[in-house]
Design a protein around this motif. Sequence first.
Motif, PDB file in Angstrom:
ATOM      1  N   VAL A 135      46.837 -24.126 -35.618  1.00 24.96           N
ATOM      2  CA  VAL A 135      45.744 -24.677 -36.805  1.00 24.96           C
ATOM      3  C   VAL A 135      46.792 -24.794 -38.016  1.00 24.96           C
ATOM      4  O   VAL A 135      46.089 -25.067 -38.990  1.00 24.96           O
ATOM      5  CB  VAL A 135      44.524 -24.232 -36.721  1.00 24.96           C
ATOM      6  CG1 VAL A 135      43.969 -24.585 -35.521  1.00 24.96           C
ATOM      7  CG2 VAL A 135      44.453 -22.797 -37.223  1.00 24.96           C
ATOM      8  N   GLY A 136      47.937 -24.198 -38.060  1.00 22.51           N
ATOM      9  CA  GLY A 136      48.666 -24.197 -39.378  1.00 22.51           C
ATOM     10  C   GLY A 136      48.456 -22.645 -40.057  1.00 22.51           C
ATOM     11  O   GLY A 136      47.725 -21.915 -39.469  1.00 22.51           O
ATOM     12  N   PRO A 137      48.877 -22.493 -41.422  1.00 16.37           N
ATOM     13  CA  PRO A 137      48.998 -21.283 -41.758  1.00 16.37           C
ATOM     14  C   PRO A 137      47.673 -20.783 -42.607  1.00 16.37           C
ATOM     15  O   PRO A 137      47.692 -19.516 -43.036  1.00 16.37           O
ATOM     16  CB  PRO A 137      50.160 -21.398 -42.864  1.00 16.37           C
ATOM     17  CG  PRO A 137      49.912 -22.799 -43.173  1.00 16.37           C
ATOM     18  CD  PRO A 137      49.564 -23.491 -42.285  1.00 16.37           C
ATOM     19  N   GLY A 138      46.724 -21.587 -42.919  1.00 15.60           N
ATOM     20  CA  GLY A 138      45.500 -21.184 -43.731  1.00 15.60           C
ATOM     21  C   GLY A 138      44.872 -22.423 -44.425  1.00 15.60           C
ATOM     22  O   GLY A 138      43.612 -22.374 -44.445  1.00 15.60           O
ATOM     23  N   ASP A 139      45.749 -23.279 -45.022  1.00 16.77           N
ATOM     24  CA  ASP A 139      45.256 -24.384 -45.762  1.00 16.77           C
ATOM     25  C   ASP A 139      44.637 -25.503 -44.806  1.00 16.77           C
ATOM     26  O   ASP A 139      45.502 -25.871 -44.054  1.00 16.77           O
ATOM     27  CB  ASP A 139      46.196 -25.009 -46.576  1.00 16.77           C
ATOM     28  CG  ASP A 139      45.992 -26.146 -47.444  1.00 16.77           C
ATOM     29  OD1 ASP A 139      44.770 -26.931 -47.123  1.00 16.77           O
ATOM     30  OD2 ASP A 139      46.682 -26.714 -48.378  1.00 16.77           O
ATOM     31  N   PRO A 140      43.255 -25.564 -44.771  1.00 12.11           N
ATOM     32  CA  PRO A 140      42.818 -26.638 -43.636  1.00 12.11           C
ATOM     33  C   PRO A 140      43.339 -27.780 -43.691  1.00 12.11           C
ATOM     34  O   PRO A 140      43.684 -28.654 -42.739  1.00 12.11           O
ATOM     35  CB  PRO A 140      41.327 -26.431 -44.061  1.00 12.11           C
ATOM     36  CG  PRO A 140      41.258 -25.300 -44.798  1.00 12.11           C
ATOM     37  CD  PRO A 140      42.175 -24.830 -45.610  1.00 12.11           C
ATOM     38  N   GLY A 152      47.829 -20.304 -48.274  1.00 10.64           N
ATOM     39  CA  GLY A 152      46.604 -21.281 -48.223  1.00 10.64           C
ATOM     40  C   GLY A 152      45.398 -20.801 -48.529  1.00 10.64           C
ATOM     41  O   GLY A 152      44.507 -21.702 -48.459  1.00 10.64           O
ATOM     42  N   MET A 153      45.008 -19.473 -48.451  1.00 15.00           N
ATOM     43  CA  MET A 153      43.531 -18.948 -48.568  1.00 15.00           C
ATOM     44  C   MET A 153      43.607 -18.528 -50.058  1.00 15.00           C
ATOM     45  O   MET A 153      44.309 -18.566 -51.046  1.00 15.00           O
ATOM     46  CB  MET A 153      43.512 -17.817 -47.613  1.00 15.00           C
ATOM     47  CG  MET A 153      43.444 -18.254 -46.119  1.00 15.00           C
ATOM     48  SD  MET A 153      43.508 -17.101 -45.100  1.00 15.00           S
ATOM     49  CE  MET A 153      45.281 -16.939 -44.508  1.00 15.00           C
ATOM     50  N   PRO A 154      42.092 -18.271 -50.395  1.00 16.08           N
ATOM     51  CA  PRO A 154      42.019 -17.875 -51.924  1.00 16.08           C
ATOM     52  C   PRO A 154      42.739 -16.660 -52.275  1.00 16.08           C
ATOM     53  O   PRO A 154      43.072 -16.635 -53.611  1.00 16.08           O
ATOM     54  CB  PRO A 154      40.577 -17.780 -51.771  1.00 16.08           C
ATOM     55  CG  PRO A 154      39.773 -18.663 -50.606  1.00 16.08           C
ATOM     56  CD  PRO A 154      40.977 -18.391 -49.573  1.00 16.08           C
ATOM     57  N   SER A 155      42.836 -15.623 -51.399  1.00 15.79           N
ATOM     58  CA  SER A 155      43.577 -14.627 -51.648  1.00 15.79           C
ATOM     59  C   SER A 155      45.117 -14.785 -51.804  1.00 15.79           C
ATOM     60  O   SER A 155      45.793 -13.799 -51.627  1.00 15.79           O
ATOM     61  CB  SER A 155      43.249 -13.445 -50.869  1.00 15.79           C
ATOM     62  OG  SER A 155      43.508 -13.787 -49.613  1.00 15.79           O
ATOM     63  N   GLU A 156      45.909 -15.816 -51.789  1.00 13.26           N
ATOM     64  CA  GLU A 156      47.130 -16.157 -51.444  1.00 13.26           C
ATOM     65  C   GLU A 156      47.995 -15.583 -52.736  1.00 13.26           C
ATOM     66  O   GLU A 156      47.638 -15.246 -53.754  1.00 13.26           O
ATOM     67  CB  GLU A 156      47.366 -17.673 -51.462  1.00 13.26           C
ATOM     68  CG  GLU A 156      48.762 -18.124 -51.540  1.00 13.26           C
ATOM     69  CD  GLU A 156      48.981 -19.663 -51.654  1.00 13.26           C
ATOM     70  OE1 GLU A 156      48.851 -20.430 -50.656  1.00 13.26           O
ATOM     71  OE2 GLU A 156      48.960 -20.106 -52.862  1.00 13.26           O
ATOM     72  N   TYR A 157      49.067 -14.856 -52.226  1.00 15.62           N
ATOM     73  CA  TYR A 157      50.071 -14.355 -53.042  1.00 15.62           C
ATOM     74  C   TYR A 157      51.233 -14.796 -52.721  1.00 15.62           C
ATOM     75  O   TYR A 157      52.139 -14.548 -51.372  1.00 15.62           O
ATOM     76  CB  TYR A 157      49.853 -12.856 -52.997  1.00 15.62           C
ATOM     77  CG  TYR A 157      51.324 -12.275 -54.111  1.00 15.62           C
ATOM     78  CD1 TYR A 157      51.083 -12.310 -55.321  1.00 15.62           C
ATOM     79  CD2 TYR A 157      52.479 -11.692 -53.398  1.00 15.62           C
ATOM     80  CE1 TYR A 157      52.187 -11.847 -56.329  1.00 15.62           C
ATOM     81  CE2 TYR A 157      53.459 -11.331 -54.204  1.00 15.62           C
ATOM     82  CZ  TYR A 157      53.456 -11.465 -55.441  1.00 15.62           C
ATOM     83  OH  TYR A 157      54.460 -11.018 -56.257  1.00 15.62           O
TER      84      TYR A 157
END
Lengths: 227, 227
Positions: free
Chosen positions: A10-15, A203-208
């Motif tokens: 489903v990929g790395p995080g970003d829908p 891809g998530m809100p906590s991305e760094y």
Amino acid sequence: MRGTLLGIGVGPGDPELMTIKAVRAIEHVDVLAIPVSAAEEKSIAFEIVQEVCDIKDKVILPVVFSMSRVKEERLQSRKKAVERVKKELEAGRTVAMIALGDIGIYSTFMYVKKELETEFLIKMIPGIPSFCAGASKALISVVEGRESFVVMPSFQDSEQFVQALQQYDTVIVMKAGRKMKEIYDLLLKWNRLDQTTVIANCGMPSEYIGSFDVNREYGYFTTLIIK
Amino acid sequence: MRGTLLGIGVGPGDPELMTIKAVRAIEHVDVLAIPVSAAEEKSIAFEIVQEVCDIKDKVILPVVFSMSRVKEERLQSRKKAVERVKKELEAGRTVAMIALGDIGIYSTFMYVKKELETEFLIKMIPGIPSFCAGASKALISVVEGRESFVVMPSFQDSEQFVQALQQYDTVIVMKAGRKMKEIYDLLLKWNRLDQTTVIANCGMPSEYIGSFDVNREYGYFTTLIIK
């Protein structure tokens, strides 16, 4: 009438980094199998799917893959997970097991596939690996021209890591979260910190995504790209 | 008002392996820049896009990247390509340059990006690399557990290739089409043919995924996975 087992990245995080094929396949199956490391635990892969896919008619089947340090516990939980999926397939249902990133790169699905591939039809749908997404976000290439690259999981062996740094243009370490201090020390010693990009929670809100700040906290799914 | 330059990976060949993000971005831009190796040449990446995206309002801009053996010709054509894209960006247009597979793995886009990144806003959208799609089609993993893998382009140096075979669990050779005979001989010599999967024209009608048949014709975009 025997069911089909699909493994879907489903990929790395970003829908939005899900493929059209993955979305369609998930919306088409009867059962969605969600690997978790403990009952009641949240699954990032499932959160991605929920953002994009219409799954209101699906049976949701969490399957526990223990990450215990005790090997016997890991094997027992795998066996139970396989049995649970098998029951659905024997009832003639189509089951999709999801994975973060690509389905062929360090995914739990491969254990289940190996146990069931002689009895059931298997399909695999690839997903964007985290290191590709991370490089894009950081606006760097993975490789160009005649370069080669190495991908290694976490970090077992400092000798192998240093050898890769010396032999290859790009070295990628996945699931690096638990060994960040050791990796930092080696990159410092070999003077490679300047060429390192850290990708955490892509891809998530906590991305760094940025340089290697050793004082930050990094989660399990942290990827390093060392050019 | 200056334009934005996007580099977009459209995946390995199957139009359904485009990401939702790539489709949306392509439908949103003003200009679609299509890298070709000669004027009038067909672009597989563009064929993929045409299958899935609504591009009837787009300006289609083929940009030639010569694959001549003469270095000066390659550099000249790159320079012209960059100038052509720059003209669109200076007019305030958003330009997407597409690439087969992932945008960070051996893509022509990186040349253009390097020339224009100080003047314009750049974005990159990753795509499914051909080796991930090929492994999924072949129902094999790229790596599992504690394994590591190497990716190398074409095939320059037999010593480097053999070393990688000895040191890593999986070796992937991309764009192998022109060196298939040499690679075959080495795999035969090192007794690795049984563990080799060939992926040619992945996701296209002419797709071949299977064992290494040295008597077949293979195109430029052939990938080998040696486990």
